[in-house]
Structures are given as structure tokens and as C-alpha cells.
Design a protein around this motif. Structure first.
Motif, PDB file in Angstrom:
ATOM      1  N   SER A   1      43.980  33.968  50.525  1.00 29.12           N
ATOM      2  CA  SER A   1      42.719  34.181  49.805  1.00 29.12           C
ATOM      3  C   SER A   1      41.554  34.306  50.784  1.00 29.12           C
ATOM      4  O   SER A   1      40.587  35.038  50.528  1.00 29.12           O
ATOM      5  CB  SER A   1      42.458  33.044  48.814  1.00 29.12           C
ATOM      6  N   GLU A   2      41.651  33.619  51.916  1.00 25.80           N
ATOM      7  CA  GLU A   2      40.587  33.710  52.923  1.00 25.80           C
ATOM      8  C   GLU A   2      40.594  35.082  53.600  1.00 25.80           C
ATOM      9  O   GLU A   2      39.534  35.615  53.952  1.00 25.80           O
ATOM     10  CB  GLU A   2      40.753  32.601  53.962  1.00 25.80           C
ATOM     11  N   ALA A   3      41.776  35.648  53.769  1.00 25.24           N
ATOM     12  CA  ALA A   3      41.871  37.014  54.301  1.00 25.24           C
ATOM     13  C   ALA A   3      41.307  38.011  53.295  1.00 25.24           C
ATOM     14  O   ALA A   3      40.597  38.955  53.663  1.00 25.24           O
ATOM     15  CB  ALA A   3      43.326  37.350  54.628  1.00 25.24           C
ATOM     16  N   ILE A   4      41.611  37.792  52.019  1.00 29.19           N
ATOM     17  CA  ILE A   4      41.087  38.672  50.966  1.00 29.19           C
ATOM     18  C   ILE A   4      39.563  38.691  51.003  1.00 29.19           C
ATOM     19  O   ILE A   4      38.935  39.749  50.886  1.00 29.19           O
ATOM     20  CB  ILE A   4      41.579  38.213  49.573  1.00 29.19           C
ATOM     21  N   TRP A   5      38.950  37.533  51.195  1.00 28.40           N
ATOM     22  CA  TRP A   5      37.483  37.439  51.203  1.00 28.40           C
ATOM     23  C   TRP A   5      36.885  38.269  52.340  1.00 28.40           C
ATOM     24  O   TRP A   5      35.891  38.976  52.154  1.00 28.40           O
ATOM     25  CB  TRP A   5      37.071  35.983  51.318  1.00 28.40           C
ATOM     26  N   VAL A   6      37.502  38.204  53.505  1.00 29.17           N
ATOM     27  CA  VAL A   6      37.031  39.004  54.642  1.00 29.17           C
ATOM     28  C   VAL A   6      37.182  40.495  54.349  1.00 29.17           C
ATOM     29  O   VAL A   6      36.285  41.295  54.646  1.00 29.17           O
ATOM     30  CB  VAL A   6      37.805  38.631  55.928  1.00 29.17           C
ATOM     31  N   LEU A   7      38.302  40.873  53.762  1.00 34.23           N
ATOM     32  CA  LEU A   7      38.529  42.285  53.444  1.00 34.23           C
ATOM     33  C   LEU A   7      37.540  42.775  52.389  1.00 34.23           C
ATOM     34  O   LEU A   7      37.056  43.911  52.467  1.00 34.23           O
ATOM     35  CB  LEU A   7      39.972  42.489  52.976  1.00 34.23           C
ATOM     36  N   LEU A   8      37.218  41.920  51.428  1.00 29.08           N
ATOM     37  CA  LEU A   8      36.196  42.275  50.431  1.00 29.08           C
ATOM     38  C   LEU A   8      34.837  42.463  51.097  1.00 29.08           C
ATOM     39  O   LEU A   8      34.077  43.366  50.745  1.00 29.08           O
ATOM     40  CB  LEU A   8      36.110  41.184  49.357  1.00 29.08           C
ATOM     41  N   TRP A   9      34.545  41.621  52.052  1.00 26.49           N
ATOM     42  CA  TRP A   9      33.293  41.762  52.812  1.00 26.49           C
ATOM     43  C   TRP A   9      33.289  43.086  53.580  1.00 26.49           C
ATOM     44  O   TRP A   9      32.272  43.793  53.608  1.00 26.49           O
ATOM     45  CB  TRP A   9      33.148  40.577  53.771  1.00 26.49           C
ATOM     46  N   ALA A  10      34.424  43.443  54.162  1.00 30.55           N
ATOM     47  CA  ALA A  10      34.508  44.667  54.970  1.00 30.55           C
ATOM     48  C   ALA A  10      34.241  45.923  54.149  1.00 30.55           C
ATOM     49  O   ALA A  10      33.745  46.922  54.681  1.00 30.55           O
ATOM     50  CB  ALA A  10      35.876  44.761  55.643  1.00 30.55           C
TER      51      ALA A  10
ATOM     52  N   VAL B   1      31.527  41.993  49.036  1.00 32.14           N
ATOM     53  CA  VAL B   1      30.896  40.694  49.286  1.00 32.14           C
ATOM     54  C   VAL B   1      29.719  40.958  50.210  1.00 32.14           C
ATOM     55  O   VAL B   1      29.877  41.610  51.245  1.00 32.14           O
ATOM     56  CB  VAL B   1      31.889  39.707  49.948  1.00 32.14           C
ATOM     57  N   GLU B   2      28.548  40.479  49.839  1.00 26.73           N
ATOM     58  CA  GLU B   2      27.344  40.795  50.611  1.00 26.73           C
ATOM     59  C   GLU B   2      27.280  40.072  51.942  1.00 26.73           C
ATOM     60  O   GLU B   2      26.977  40.665  52.977  1.00 26.73           O
ATOM     61  CB  GLU B   2      26.094  40.458  49.783  1.00 26.73           C
ATOM     62  N   GLU B   3      27.524  38.769  51.915  1.00 29.32           N
ATOM     63  CA  GLU B   3      27.370  37.964  53.120  1.00 29.32           C
ATOM     64  C   GLU B   3      28.594  37.090  53.329  1.00 29.32           C
ATOM     65  O   GLU B   3      29.307  36.762  52.380  1.00 29.32           O
ATOM     66  CB  GLU B   3      26.121  37.081  53.019  1.00 29.32           C
ATOM     67  N   ILE B   4      28.796  36.717  54.562  1.00 26.63           N
ATOM     68  CA  ILE B   4      29.917  35.839  54.886  1.00 26.63           C
ATOM     69  C   ILE B   4      29.384  34.686  55.731  1.00 26.63           C
ATOM     70  O   ILE B   4      28.532  34.887  56.598  1.00 26.63           O
ATOM     71  CB  ILE B   4      31.036  36.632  55.598  1.00 26.63           C
TER      72      ILE B   4
END
Length: 227
Positions: free
Chosen positions: A117-126, A130-133
């Protein structure tokens, strides 16, 4: 403000890998995170390869549905059929296909899938979903991820088309920061130090994801997170 805002520049010229490294080190020093100056630079901005947004989006969906069948194993056949009918099964890696088809996942496999799920969040940011990380301290909430995805088991075509890729400079800023944070967390673990707030598993998944985005290796299963 996201952590990468501090690295933004008004200069339109590509940032060199050395400048990026120095900026990361300056930031780490400001938050009392150790680093080593001889850790190599990452790729130059004009040399790096970045995956296409459609490819990243399909990877997000594969990881999402893998997470789902880990929680709902009785839905496995239905999910696999959905992936096949929407052109996503071919994007499932060989290792992932074994997980999708497994009669029963082991406890460790379930843990590993959950951390994706943490990898998914980064990919969504890319892909700008996702606006900010933020710094890798707190786990992302599953419902936050769900809110950024298409409706469950719906045709993903429009969602895939809507994806756009972040500027290369931002992706490399994140890559460089994650790389050096990962060294710091590994160093802390080796020396049995408890001073860092970063969660090692979050850092690991972020590093894995961003290395895939920047073609550290061609295939998802082959990615490594060297420091």
C-alpha cells in the motif's frame, strides 16, 4: 506543504545530480538525519528514463487488486477474470501471478502484500493523483488510497487515460531523498539506534516503487533498493 516543496527552484534549467544530492543532504542535516557524503548520486535529469503514466496506473491497479484478494480470498477467481477482461492480467508480474493463484497465502506473504500500500501511494503521487507526499513516518490509510482509485471492479479505461506524470525533476528529488533516507534507516538498524522516526518498511516500499518508476530495472519483480 509537502516535503518536496523545499527542493523546488525558479530556475528552468535541469538540476544536476550533484546539486540534487547536495540539496538532499542539506535537508537531512536540518532535520538531524545522518548521511554519508560518498553515497553516489542518482541519475542525471537528462539521462533518466521515466515510465509512462498509463504503465504506472496499471501497476497501481494490479497492486490494489492483489491487496484485495489478500483480504478477500474467495473473490480471487472473480478478480482474475476482471483483470483479464480489462487488459491488466498481462501487467501482473510472474511473482504476483503465483500469489493471485495460490490456494492459501502464507502469513509473510500477506504482510508483504499489505505493505505494498505504501508503494501504491508513491505511484499515485507520481501520476498526480496525490498532491503531496510527506516523510515516511506514518502509514497511509487504506481509505485514502481507495479515494484516489476508480470504483471497485469498474472499467478502468478512463482512469488510466486521466493519469499524467509529474515533472522529472520532482520524481528525481523524491528518488534522491528516499535513497538517502533508506541508507539512514538501514544504518540505524545495523547500529541498533532508535533515534530516527522513519518507518523502515514505509521507506523500503517507497524506494522500491520509485526505483521502478525510474527504470532501476525493467521488471517489477527484479527491482532492488541498494544503498
Amino acid at each position: 506543504m509537502g516535503i518536496l516543496d523545499i527542493f523546488k527552484s525558479e530556475n528552468s534549467k535541469p538540476k544536476t545530480a550533484l546539486k540534487r544530492k547536495k540539496e538532499t543532504e542539506k535537508f537531512l542535516k536540518s532535520i538531524n538525519v545522518p548521511f554519508i557524503e560518498h553515497l553516489p548520486m542518482i541519475e542525471e535529469e537528462n539521462e533518466v528514463r521515466i515510465r509512462k503514466p498509463a504503465e504506472i496506473t496499471k501497476r497501481i491497479l494490479v497492486l490494489t487488486y492483489l491487496n484485495y484478494i489478500a483480504e478477500e480470498p474467495d473473490s480471487k477467481i472473480e478478480v482474475i477474470e476482471f483483470l483479464k477482461s480489462n487488459g491488466l492480467w498481462e501487467k501482473v508480474s510472474p511473482d504476483e501471478k503465483l500469489l493471485f493463484k495460490s490456494e492459501e497465502l502464507t502469513e509473510q506473504e500477506l504482510i508483504n502484500i499489505s505493505w505494498r500500500s505504501e508503494a501504491i501511494w508513491v505511484l499515485l503521487w507520481a501520476i498526480n493523483k496525490v498532491e503531496e507526499i510527506e516523510l515516511p513516518i506514518e502509514q497511509v490509510e487504506i481509505m485514502e488510497i481507495v479515494s484516489k482509485l476508480p470504483k471497485f471492479m469498474s472499467n478502468p479505461t478512463e482512469y488510466i487515460k486521466s493519469a499524467t506524470i509529474r515533472p522529472t525533476s520532482e520524481i528525481l528529488d523524491f528518488s534522491d531523498l528516499t535513497y538517502r533516507i533508506h541508507w539512514a534507516t538501514r544504518n540505524a538498524e545495523l547500529n541498533n539506534e532508535k533515534s530516527l522516526e522513519f518507518h523502515p518498511s514505509i521507506v523500503m516500499e517507497r524506494h522500491y516503487a520509485i526505483n521502478w518508476v525510474t527504470f532501476y530495472e525493467e521488471e517489477w519483480d527484479d527491482i532492488s533498493t541498494d544503498t
